[in-house]
Design an enzyme around this catalytic site. Structure first.
Site, PDB file in Angstrom:
ATOM      1  N   HIS A 137     -33.459  55.443  81.484  1.00 46.96           N
ATOM      2  CA  HIS A 137     -34.398  54.938  80.494  1.00 46.96           C
ATOM      3  C   HIS A 137     -34.007  55.439  79.103  1.00 46.96           C
ATOM      4  O   HIS A 137     -33.669  56.598  78.907  1.00 46.96           O
ATOM      5  CB  HIS A 137     -35.818  55.410  80.837  1.00 46.96           C
ATOM      6  N   ASP A 194     -33.939  54.561  86.118  1.00 50.36           N
ATOM      7  CA  ASP A 194     -35.174  54.396  85.356  1.00 50.36           C
ATOM      8  C   ASP A 194     -36.320  54.115  86.325  1.00 50.36           C
ATOM      9  O   ASP A 194     -36.199  53.211  87.162  1.00 50.36           O
ATOM     10  CB  ASP A 194     -35.004  53.227  84.386  1.00 50.36           C
ATOM     11  N   SER A 213     -39.277  49.488  76.323  1.00 50.58           N
ATOM     12  CA  SER A 213     -40.284  50.117  77.175  1.00 50.58           C
ATOM     13  C   SER A 213     -41.677  49.543  76.915  1.00 50.58           C
ATOM     14  O   SER A 213     -41.898  48.347  77.110  1.00 50.58           O
ATOM     15  CB  SER A 213     -40.235  51.645  76.966  1.00 50.58           C
TER      16      SER A 213
END
Length: 306
Positions: free
Chosen positions: A281, A251, A157
């Protein structure tokens, strides 16, 4: 791009939602950090030879790092790992489990970096720490049995954003470029008009509102939005190292990750893109309960070093 949420994953997502945990951006940053560490409380089920906590010198003061050494003999490749958390959350404890998984499955020495967090330390403080940690690993990885000539970067991320920022900085400067970069559901642009932001506006596990909130916390001013070290999708990708990109169908960051993989490939960068339509995610932190995540982690480990 997506299909129904994987049944194993849906069970975990539903259990998490049932706890009534509020979205990260609705909390004070201190409470959000405590919640992040609690949610990702380490199980330490993956056995390794040892972990070592040390501090290195950084441009803004000491930078804590944690080296994870698997129980494998000989000199191993080194992976410098940057945790996610929207540039504002996350710690060495919250990321240790995924580092253990990578260390054992690769095998490699994994060096996790506790970089400075926003909003107290906006861009570029965290990136500066990440660069310093990578440069340190290039000179000192042998302290943990790591090979100083085989050093890669990886992150999840916002940590993937920092990982590719490190690679970009090295390409543009005089530090040896990482051998590879592994970018797991990366944050690489702040354009939230993409379809995945609409499809996955409320998650699971990451919402559009949280992303918007923490983007603002990370930036010093709107001028930073045009900086390729903040939004690497907008920059020149030529000369970056061999790259693995992992994206998930459920996501909000899906489409920018897909676009980054395509842009890298167009620029001549050798790129592996692994897309998991039924995942969300953060799914690689759920290998113990989600079969697809377990298989995906094996695929990542297989390509995380040369």
């Amino acid at each position: 791009m997506s299909e129904p949420l994987d049944s194993d994953l849906a069970t975990i997502v539903d259990a998490f939602a049932a706890t009534g945990v509020p979205d990260w951006h609705t909390l004070t940053v201190e409470s959000a950090r405590e919640l992040e560490d609690d949610v990702f409380a380490p199980d330490r089920e993956t056995a390794v030879r040892y972990t070592r906590d040390v501090e290195i010198d950084g441009p803004h003061g000491p930078v804590p790092i944690r080296a994870v050494r698997p129980a494998v003999s000989g000199e191993l490749p080194t992976v410098v790992f940057y945790h996610g958390g929207l540039w504002a959350l996350g710690s060495l404890d919250s990321v240790e489990d995924i580092c253990r998984e990578i260390a054992v499955r690769t095998p490699a020495v994994v060096v996790a970096v506790d970089y400075r967090l926003a909003p107290e330390h906006p861009f570029p403080a965290g990136l500066d720490d990440c660069i310093a940690a990578y440069a340190w690993a290039r000179d000192n990885a042998d302290a943990f049995g790591g090979d100083r000539t085989r050093v890669s970067v990886a992150g999840t991320s916002a940590g993937a954003n920092l990982a590719t920022g490190v690679a970009r900085f090295c390409r543009d400067g005089d530090i040896p470029t990482p051998d590879r970069q592994t970018l797991l559901y990366p944050m690489v642009d702040d354009d939230r008009t993409r379809e995945s932001y609409t499809e996955n506006e409320s998650g699971p596990l990451l919402s559009r509102d949280a992303i918007e909130h923490f983007w603002e916390a990370y930036l010093r001013s709107p001028v930073d939005r045009a900086n390729p070290y903040v939004a690497p999708l907008r920059g020149d990708q030529s000369g970056l190292p061999t790259t693995t990109v992992v994206t998930a169908g459920h996501d909000p960051l899906r489409d920018e990750g897909v676009a980054y993989a395509e842009t890298l490939e167009t620029a001549g960068v050798e790129t592996d893109h692994h897309h998991y339509p039924s995942m969300c995610h953060g799914f690689l932190s759920l290998t113990d309960g989600v079969a697809v995540a377990d298989e995906a982690m094996d695929a990542v480990a297989d390509r995380i070093v040369d």
